[in-house]
Design a protein around this motif. Structure first.
Motif, PDB file in Angstrom:
ATOM      1  N   GLU A  33       0.834  -1.203   0.000  1.00  0.00           N
ATOM      2  CA  GLU A  33       0.000   0.000   0.000  1.00  0.00           C
ATOM      3  C   GLU A  33       0.866   1.249   0.000  1.00  0.00           C
ATOM      4  O   GLU A  33       0.635   2.190  -0.777  1.00  0.00           O
ATOM      5  CB  GLU A  33      -0.910  -0.026   1.232  1.00  0.00           C
ATOM      6  N   VAL A  34       1.897   1.242   0.825  1.00  0.00           N
ATOM      7  CA  VAL A  34       2.803   2.396   0.894  1.00  0.00           C
ATOM      8  C   VAL A  34       3.531   2.573  -0.422  1.00  0.00           C
ATOM      9  O   VAL A  34       3.723   3.705  -0.894  1.00  0.00           O
ATOM     10  CB  VAL A  34       3.797   2.201   2.064  1.00  0.00           C
ATOM     11  N   LEU A  62      -7.604   3.341  -0.475  1.00  0.00           N
ATOM     12  CA  LEU A  62      -7.284   3.290   0.952  1.00  0.00           C
ATOM     13  C   LEU A  62      -8.484   2.839   1.766  1.00  0.00           C
ATOM     14  O   LEU A  62      -8.339   2.169   2.778  1.00  0.00           O
ATOM     15  CB  LEU A  62      -6.800   4.655   1.433  1.00  0.00           C
ATOM     16  N   LEU A  68       1.427   4.334  -2.677  1.00  0.00           N
ATOM     17  CA  LEU A  68       1.235   5.721  -2.282  1.00  0.00           C
ATOM     18  C   LEU A  68       2.372   6.619  -2.746  1.00  0.00           C
ATOM     19  O   LEU A  68       2.187   7.828  -2.863  1.00  0.00           O
ATOM     20  CB  LEU A  68       1.108   5.825  -0.754  1.00  0.00           C
ATOM     21  N   PHE A  69       3.577   6.045  -2.996  1.00  0.00           N
ATOM     22  CA  PHE A  69       4.712   6.900  -3.344  1.00  0.00           C
ATOM     23  C   PHE A  69       4.526   7.679  -4.643  1.00  0.00           C
ATOM     24  O   PHE A  69       4.671   8.912  -4.642  1.00  0.00           O
ATOM     25  CB  PHE A  69       6.019   6.098  -3.368  1.00  0.00           C
ATOM     26  N   GLY A 111      -4.484  16.249  -9.014  1.00  0.00           N
ATOM     27  CA  GLY A 111      -5.557  17.026  -8.390  1.00  0.00           C
ATOM     28  C   GLY A 111      -6.553  16.216  -7.588  1.00  0.00           C
ATOM     29  O   GLY A 111      -6.257  15.164  -7.047  1.00  0.00           O
ATOM     30  N   PHE A 112      -7.774  16.724  -7.504  1.00  0.00           N
ATOM     31  CA  PHE A 112      -8.788  16.094  -6.664  1.00  0.00           C
ATOM     32  C   PHE A 112      -9.229  14.747  -7.185  1.00  0.00           C
ATOM     33  O   PHE A 112      -9.573  13.852  -6.416  1.00  0.00           O
ATOM     34  CB  PHE A 112      -9.997  17.021  -6.498  1.00  0.00           C
ATOM     35  N   PHE A 166      -6.820  12.367  -5.888  1.00  0.00           N
ATOM     36  CA  PHE A 166      -7.000  12.244  -4.441  1.00  0.00           C
ATOM     37  C   PHE A 166      -8.121  11.265  -4.116  1.00  0.00           C
ATOM     38  O   PHE A 166      -7.959  10.351  -3.302  1.00  0.00           O
ATOM     39  CB  PHE A 166      -7.299  13.628  -3.869  1.00  0.00           C
ATOM     40  N   TRP A 211       1.806   8.410  -6.121  1.00  0.00           N
ATOM     41  CA  TRP A 211       0.663   9.290  -5.932  1.00  0.00           C
ATOM     42  C   TRP A 211       1.070  10.560  -5.201  1.00  0.00           C
ATOM     43  O   TRP A 211       0.688  11.661  -5.574  1.00  0.00           O
ATOM     44  CB  TRP A 211      -0.409   8.530  -5.138  1.00  0.00           C
ATOM     45  N   ALA A 212       1.924  10.388  -4.154  1.00  0.00           N
ATOM     46  CA  ALA A 212       2.333  11.547  -3.359  1.00  0.00           C
ATOM     47  C   ALA A 212       3.190  12.511  -4.174  1.00  0.00           C
ATOM     48  O   ALA A 212       3.063  13.724  -4.069  1.00  0.00           O
ATOM     49  CB  ALA A 212       3.086  11.087  -2.114  1.00  0.00           C
ATOM     50  N   VAL A 213       4.050  11.957  -5.027  1.00  0.00           N
ATOM     51  CA  VAL A 213       4.957  12.826  -5.773  1.00  0.00           C
ATOM     52  C   VAL A 213       4.205  13.625  -6.833  1.00  0.00           C
ATOM     53  O   VAL A 213       4.562  14.755  -7.153  1.00  0.00           O
ATOM     54  CB  VAL A 213       6.081  11.991  -6.411  1.00  0.00           C
ATOM     55  N   MET A 242      -8.258   7.604  -2.334  1.00  0.00           N
ATOM     56  CA  MET A 242      -9.112   7.407  -1.159  1.00  0.00           C
ATOM     57  C   MET A 242      -9.890   6.112  -1.285  1.00  0.00           C
ATOM     58  O   MET A 242     -10.039   5.364  -0.313  1.00  0.00           O
ATOM     59  CB  MET A 242     -10.115   8.547  -1.002  1.00  0.00           C
ATOM     60  N   LEU A 266       0.868  14.493  -6.829  1.00  0.00           N
ATOM     61  CA  LEU A 266      -0.469  14.922  -6.395  1.00  0.00           C
ATOM     62  C   LEU A 266      -0.895  16.244  -7.040  1.00  0.00           C
ATOM     63  O   LEU A 266      -2.067  16.450  -7.329  1.00  0.00           O
ATOM     64  CB  LEU A 266      -0.514  15.043  -4.871  1.00  0.00           C
ATOM     65  N   ASN A 267       0.060  17.127  -7.290  1.00  0.00           N
ATOM     66  CA  ASN A 267      -0.277  18.401  -7.941  1.00  0.00           C
ATOM     67  C   ASN A 267      -0.898  18.192  -9.304  1.00  0.00           C
ATOM     68  O   ASN A 267      -1.885  18.832  -9.657  1.00  0.00           O
ATOM     69  CB  ASN A 267       0.976  19.257  -8.104  1.00  0.00           C
TER      70      ASN A 267
END
Lengths: 367, 117
Positions: free
Chosen positions: B72-73, B98, B76-77, B87-88, B91, B79-81, B95, B83-84
């Motif tokens: 899962e982590v 998750l 997430l990597f 956008g939503f 996100f 996605w985190a880098v 979700m 995210l700009n």
């Protein structure tokens, strides 16, 4: 951004002027940062061992080492020499190869983490674009070494100790990675140099510790658990498991575990500094200080000065965190294995996940 | 790729250094093996049974749970880098992922997979 000291391009230009190609000059440059990092890693261990002895002595209202060298500075060296001349025992019916390689597998990933630590703007062995993810990935290799050590000892208690050490290690890797992810969200980049650069705008107010207070606390707890330091040092709990997976280890193999544990502590403290405390940035932005003293940032002397200052600032913040860790060790009692796993899975994991989601939501709402 | 080359060299340097430290024992210390020294430590007694005994299945459970959350982590990597850029929409997609994993987490919590060990 200031034009900072770039030793690598200076070195490469120097050799290119002698007629070498750029790639050859690149290869010739490689030994220097690696040597510098290895030497600083070992010196760091010596200093931290001495610090631990003196600070623990202070906490317990006694003096600590004072006979080996002035103020006991040579105590770690004396410890090392003692371990050097101890007999190296490989237990009968123990698996010799696993037993011998266990410490190496635990220690090598910890040393590898030094390659992505920036001590200054260009003072880094290798500015990987995946930076911090590299550390998360290689720190997952250490539990294999713990298991090799526990199983290869042919000792029930070492085996159990090794299993518990692995359970502890892997349980706390997830909150660690989630806290790192939240920092990544703040800086949009995994490279450690950009994480620190993003904390440079307003001096102390732009450090990540103010934007990620929950993350900082979760990271500190998870890092202490990863380093197997009290209050999480169950794998070597003296009363229960007689030093756990390290029971059958003597001499230099034990010294390797010992060195690895302190290098791990210094690496974790360095990562706290880089991720949360602004890395090499002073509380007042460096540009303000240079304009205040009317120093021209393009002069090489000023660049050497700022480079030197960056190293000192990084190391001071690191040793502050190390001091906190040592103080914690001698203040808090040990937690039980079920309390430990409860803390990792039922408390830190939801909290760091929540922290990550809140950070992501706030980031999208305010950008 | 050029950024990884120092790390490649460094792996060999650290490995060499560790093996050198391990080898130092054989140079500097005496080797006089005897049955008492080589037997397993059990606070002075002879060992009761074989050391390679069965172990609690809860360790296996913890390892399996770790794999799931580690994957899962890993997802997430990226996605985190980015995210700009995503956008939503990105996100809420994450979700959804998750939420499914959290339902699994709550199930294992209630079933007691995280208890007693």
């Amino acid at each position: 951004m200031l034009q900072t000291l770039d030793l690598q391009s200076f070195f490469i230009n120097f050799f290119v002027s002698f007629g070498f190609s750029v790639t050859t000059a690149n290869y010739l440059w490689l030994p220097f940062p690696i040597l510098a990092v290895v030497i600083s890693a070992f010196l760091g261990v010596l200093v931290v061992v001495w610090l631990e002895r003196k600070i623990s002595a202070g906490v317990q209202q006694r003096i600590g080492p004072e006979y080996a060298g002035p103020l006991g500075f040579l105590q770690p060296v004396a410890d090392g020499v003692k371990l050097l001349v101890k007999e190296d025992i490989i237990p009968a019916k123990g698996d010799g190869l696993l037993f011998t390689l266990g410490p190496a597998v635990v220690v090598v990933p910890i040393f590898l983490a030094y390659t992505i630590i920036p001590f200054g703007e260009n003072l880094i062995v290798s500015n990987l674009p995946i930076g911090i993810f590299f550390w998360i990935a290689i720190s997952s290799v250490a539990p294999i070494g713990l298991f090799m050590a526990g199983y290869g000892s042919n000792n029930k208690y070492a085996f159990l100790g090794g299993l518990r050490a692995i359970a502890q290690s892997i349980s706390y890797e997830i909150p660690l990675a989630l806290c790192v992810l939240a920092i990544t969200l703040l800086s949009d980049d995994l490279s450690t140099v950009s994480i620190v650069e993003k904390q440079a705008s307003f001096g102390i107010l732009s450090w990540n510790c103010w934007k990620q207070p929950i993350g900082l606390i979760a990271f500190l707890i998870a890092a202490l658990a990863e380093c197997e330091r009290l209050p999480f040092d169950l794998p070597e709990a003296e009363e229960e498991l007689v030093a756990g997976y390290q029971t059958e280890y003597t001499g230099m193999k034990f010294a390797l575990f010992y060195v690895g544990s302190y290098v791990n502590l210094v690496i974790s403290a360095l990562f706290v500094t880089i991720l949360y405390l602004g890395g090499w940035n002073l509380p007042i932005p460096i540009e303000t200080i240079l304009t205040f003293f009317q120093m021209n940032p393009d002069l090489p002397q000023v660049q050497v000065f700022t480079g030197f200052l960056s190293i000192i600032v990084t190391l001071s913040k690191t040793y502050f965190i190390v001091f906190l860790a040592i103080l914690t060790r001698w203040t808090l009692p040990r937690v039980r294995i079920d309390q430990l796993l409860d803390l990792g899975w039922k408390f830190l994991l939801p909290i760091s996940l929540g922290n990550l989601l809140i950070t992501a939501a706030l980031k999208l709402l305010f950008s | 790729m050029t950024e990884f080359f120092p790390i490649f060299i460094y792996i060999f340097v650290s490995l060499g250094l560790s093996l050198f430290i391990l080898g130092l024992s054989f140079v500097f210390s005496v080797q006089k093996p005897d049955p008492e020294k080589l037997s397993a430590y059990e606070c002075g007694f002879d060992p009761f049974d074989d050391a390679r005994s069965r172990f609690d299945i809860r360790f296996y459970l913890v390892a399996i749970l770790f794999i799931i959350f580690d994957l899962e982590v890993t997802f997430l990597f990226p996605w985190a880098v980015t995210l700009n850029q995503i956008g939503f929409f990105g996100f809420w997609s994450m979700m959804l992922f998750l939420v499914i994993l959290t339902i699994g987490f709550i199930y294992e919590w209630r079933k007691g997979a995280l208890d007693w060990e």
